[in-house]
Enzyme design. Structure first.
Site, PDB file in Angstrom:
ATOM      1  N   CYS A 153       0.822  -1.227   0.000  1.00 32.64           N
ATOM      2  CA  CYS A 153       0.000   0.000   0.000  1.00 32.64           C
ATOM      3  C   CYS A 153       0.848   1.265   0.000  1.00 32.64           C
ATOM      4  O   CYS A 153       0.368   2.327  -0.394  1.00 32.64           O
ATOM      5  CB  CYS A 153      -0.949   0.011   1.191  1.00 32.64           C
ATOM      6  SG  CYS A 153      -2.129  -1.329   1.157  1.00 32.64           S
ATOM      7  N   HIS A 169      -3.549   7.515   1.834  1.00 37.18           N
ATOM      8  CA  HIS A 169      -3.909   6.178   1.372  1.00 37.18           C
ATOM      9  C   HIS A 169      -5.304   5.874   1.911  1.00 37.18           C
ATOM     10  O   HIS A 169      -5.597   6.136   3.071  1.00 37.18           O
ATOM     11  CB  HIS A 169      -2.882   5.174   1.908  1.00 37.18           C
ATOM     12  CG  HIS A 169      -3.290   3.744   1.716  1.00 37.18           C
ATOM     13  ND1 HIS A 169      -3.742   3.268   0.505  1.00 37.18           N
ATOM     14  CD2 HIS A 169      -3.329   2.698   2.583  1.00 37.18           C
ATOM     15  CE1 HIS A 169      -4.035   1.981   0.635  1.00 37.18           C
ATOM     16  NE2 HIS A 169      -3.799   1.615   1.882  1.00 37.18           N
ATOM     17  N   ASN A 212     -10.048  -0.139  -0.405  1.00 38.18           N
ATOM     18  CA  ASN A 212      -8.584  -0.053  -0.348  1.00 38.18           C
ATOM     19  C   ASN A 212      -8.001  -0.636  -1.642  1.00 38.18           C
ATOM     20  O   ASN A 212      -8.036  -1.850  -1.843  1.00 38.18           O
ATOM     21  CB  ASN A 212      -8.093  -0.822   0.880  1.00 38.18           C
ATOM     22  CG  ASN A 212      -6.587  -0.745   1.068  1.00 38.18           C
ATOM     23  OD1 ASN A 212      -5.854  -0.343   0.167  1.00 38.18           O
ATOM     24  ND2 ASN A 212      -6.125  -1.154   2.230  1.00 38.18           N
TER      25      ASN A 212
HETATM   26  O1  UT7 Z   1      -3.811  -0.779   3.515  1.00 40.14           O
HETATM   27  C1  UT7 Z   1      -3.211  -1.627   4.416  1.00 40.14           C
HETATM   28  C2  UT7 Z   1      -3.497  -1.192   5.771  1.00 40.14           C
HETATM   29  N1  UT7 Z   1      -4.700  -1.833   6.271  1.00 40.14           N
HETATM   30  C3  UT7 Z   1      -5.450  -1.172   7.070  1.00 40.14           C
HETATM   31  O2  UT7 Z   1      -5.183  -0.006   7.305  1.00 40.14           O
HETATM   32  C4  UT7 Z   1      -6.584  -1.882   7.751  1.00 40.14           C
HETATM   33  C5  UT7 Z   1      -6.535  -1.535   9.200  1.00 40.14           C
HETATM   34  N2  UT7 Z   1      -7.602  -2.150   9.987  1.00 40.14           N
HETATM   35  C6  UT7 Z   1      -8.896  -1.816   9.890  1.00 40.14           C
HETATM   36  O3  UT7 Z   1      -9.274  -1.041   9.037  1.00 40.14           O
HETATM   37  C7  UT7 Z   1      -9.843  -2.360  10.922  1.00 40.14           C
HETATM   38  O4  UT7 Z   1      -9.109  -2.971  11.956  1.00 40.14           O
HETATM   39  C8  UT7 Z   1     -10.855  -3.372  10.350  1.00 40.14           C
HETATM   40  C9  UT7 Z   1     -11.888  -2.651   9.494  1.00 40.14           C
HETATM   41  C10 UT7 Z   1     -10.155  -4.427   9.556  1.00 40.14           C
HETATM   42  C11 UT7 Z   1     -11.634  -4.066  11.501  1.00 40.14           C
HETATM   43  O5  UT7 Z   1     -12.226  -3.118  12.356  1.00 40.14           O
HETATM   44  P1  UT7 Z   1     -12.039  -3.228  13.929  1.00 40.14           P
HETATM   45  O6  UT7 Z   1     -12.880  -2.178  14.518  1.00 40.14           O
HETATM   46  O7  UT7 Z   1     -10.557  -3.177  14.215  1.00 40.14           O
HETATM   47  O8  UT7 Z   1     -12.646  -4.651  14.262  1.00 40.14           O
HETATM   48  P2  UT7 Z   1     -11.955  -5.967  14.848  1.00 40.14           P
HETATM   49  O9  UT7 Z   1     -10.981  -6.554  13.905  1.00 40.14           O
HETATM   50  O10 UT7 Z   1     -11.473  -5.673  16.236  1.00 40.14           O
HETATM   51  O11 UT7 Z   1     -13.193  -6.941  14.929  1.00 40.14           O
HETATM   52  C12 UT7 Z   1     -14.364  -6.615  15.674  1.00 40.14           C
HETATM   53  C13 UT7 Z   1     -15.418  -7.673  15.414  1.00 40.14           C
HETATM   54  C14 UT7 Z   1     -14.893  -9.108  15.530  1.00 40.14           C
HETATM   55  O12 UT7 Z   1     -15.915  -9.886  16.168  1.00 40.14           O
HETATM   56  P3  UT7 Z   1     -15.792 -10.293  17.723  1.00 40.14           P
HETATM   57  O13 UT7 Z   1     -14.516 -11.087  17.788  1.00 40.14           O
HETATM   58  O14 UT7 Z   1     -15.722  -8.985  18.458  1.00 40.14           O
HETATM   59  O15 UT7 Z   1     -17.040 -11.068  17.941  1.00 40.14           O
HETATM   60  C15 UT7 Z   1     -14.764  -9.543  14.107  1.00 40.14           C
HETATM   61  O16 UT7 Z   1     -14.922 -10.939  13.940  1.00 40.14           O
HETATM   62  O17 UT7 Z   1     -15.923  -7.543  14.084  1.00 40.14           O
HETATM   63  C16 UT7 Z   1     -15.918  -8.830  13.453  1.00 40.14           C
HETATM   64  N3  UT7 Z   1     -15.761  -8.652  12.028  1.00 40.14           N
HETATM   65  C17 UT7 Z   1     -16.800  -8.471  11.189  1.00 40.14           C
HETATM   66  N4  UT7 Z   1     -18.126  -8.437  11.408  1.00 40.14           N
HETATM   67  C18 UT7 Z   1     -18.935  -8.215  10.361  1.00 40.14           C
HETATM   68  C19 UT7 Z   1     -14.617  -8.610  11.301  1.00 40.14           C
HETATM   69  N5  UT7 Z   1     -14.912  -8.406  10.008  1.00 40.14           N
HETATM   70  C20 UT7 Z   1     -16.267  -8.324   9.898  1.00 40.14           C
HETATM   71  C21 UT7 Z   1     -17.143  -8.118   8.844  1.00 40.14           C
HETATM   72  N6  UT7 Z   1     -18.464  -8.065   9.101  1.00 40.14           N
HETATM   73  N7  UT7 Z   1     -16.728  -7.939   7.563  1.00 40.14           N
END
Ligand code: UT7
Length: 326
Positions: free
Chosen positions: A116, A253, A283
């Site tokens: 990225c 980005h 992204n």
């Molecule tokens: O370009 C490269 C750089 N990449 C990035 O910058 C990405 C950086 N990360 C992010 O943007 C965020 O961390 C995410 C969007 C990927 C995730 O958001 P988050 O607020 O950090 O959520 P999390 O990973 O802590 O997950 C929270 C919950 C989990 O469930 P439990 O364990 O709390 O029950 C996940 O399983 O959300 C769940 N989850 C989803 N639920 C519905 C993860 N993906 C999904 C989904 N739909 N697509």
């Protein structure tokens, strides 16, 4: 001040494949919802390239638009750098395929792999040629088909990425050696290979022999993003000799709206100055900065002479920022 050579952006172009994939459509294949994706990321839709549409086709379409905007033709191009993590083939470099498809003359053409952060890295590499007079008209392209790296059973990643390409033409111009010069004014590039496990693809030529799928510990990447990106911005502004308050447009980005807003808040950047396109194409890795730049140049927000700040973070981890007077 003494005369210096500068590499100046003289044209910008973007290309998005036709097929739009909405959050609702993804909710039919993995357990997710439009509400979750929109709230956590700001993404509403992404583009998906056709199975028979290689990334070089996206790169060529973006490059043609950038050349047209610069008033140049493929015959004028004497350097091509493509930032991509999803090349057509393991080799040759996608840049040489772009060279052939555009009909550019013989000259250096190669890819840069910093995921990225690839576009910021590639701009810095191109600046090393153009601002030394070793190339006079360079094409720097970010082009990606991230949807082809997805594990479509992993809701934690497959909803986040999309396909697209963006390109700039960089040309040599005289400057005064002052921050009022047009061109590349400052860079900060960084990497920390100890954080590989946070974001990587689980395949490769010399390991599995397969392409593999993108794997990410999203919340861990998120934790590093705001701090790392902010540090890079401060370093790039210092390298350019400008204050962050002087910046006209912040072109981040486009990974997650919450990251963009978090960085802007931390550095006191007015939200009106932040270019955001993540809702429309998700992204797109190395393509996201030039696509956002293209959107804001074409709608008239970014004008000649404006001071731009670009930043990115991605797999590696790699991250970086650059200050450019448009
Ligand atoms: O370009 C490269 C750089 N990449 C990035 O910058 C990405 C950086 N990360 C992010 O943007 C965020 O961390 C995410 C969007 C990927 C995730 O958001 P988050 O607020 O950090 O959520 P999390 O990973 O802590 O997950 C929270 C919950 C989990 O469930 P439990 O364990 O709390 O029950 C996940 O399983 O959300 C769940 N989850 C989803 N639920 C519905 C993860 N993906 C999904 C989904 N739909 N697509």
């Amino acid at each position: 001040m003494s005369k210096v050579l500068r590499s100046v952006v003289t044209g910008v172009g973007g290309y998005l494949p036709e097929t739009i994939v909405t959050n609702e459509e993804l909710a039919k294949i993995v357990e997710t919802s439009d509400e979750w994706i929109t709230e956590r990321t700001g993404i509403r839709q992404r583009r998906r390239a056709a199975a028979d549409q290689p990334v070089s086709d996206l790169a060529v379409a973006a490059a043609r638009r950038a050349l047209e905007a610069a008033g140049r033709t493929p015959q004028d191009v004497d350097l091509i750098i493509v930032a991509t993590t999803t090349p057509d083939l393991t080799f040759p470099a996608t840049a040489t395929i772009v060279q052939r498809k555009l009909g550019c003359p013989v000259g250096p053409a190669f890819d840069v792999q910093a995921v990225c952060s690839g576009f910021v890295y590639a701009l810095s590499v191109a600046d090393g040629f153009v601002a030394r007079g070793r190339a006079k008209c360079a094409l720097v392209i970010g082009a990606e088909e991230m949807t082809k790296l997805m594990d479509w059973t992993d809701r934690g990643t497959c909803v986040l990425f999309g396909d697209g390409a963006g390109a700039v033409v960089l040309e040599t111009m005289d400057g005064e050696g002052a921050k009022t010069d047009r061109g590349m004014l400052g860079f900060a590039l960084m990497a920390d290979g100890t954080k590989q496990d946070l974001l990587y693809v689980d395949g490769g030529v010399s390991t599995t022999g397969q392409v593999g799928h993108l794997r990410m510990q999203g919340n861990q990447v998120f934790r590093h993003a705001v701090v790392n990106i902010s540090d890079a911005i401060v370093a790039a502004a210092a390298d350019a000799g400008v204050e962050i308050s002087e910046v006209d447009w912040f072109i981040p980005h486009q990974a997650n709206l919450r990251i963009l807003e978090g960085v802007a808040r931390r550095l006191g950047i007015d939200e009106e100055k932040v270019i955001t396109t993540v809702s429309e194409h998700a992204n797109t890795s190395a393509a996201s900065i030039p696509l956002a730049l293209d959107a804001a140049v074409r709608d008239g927000r970014i004008k000649k002479g404006d001071l731009l700040l670009m930043e990115a973070m991605g797999g590696g981890l790699t991250w970086g920022a650059c200050v450019v007077r448009f």
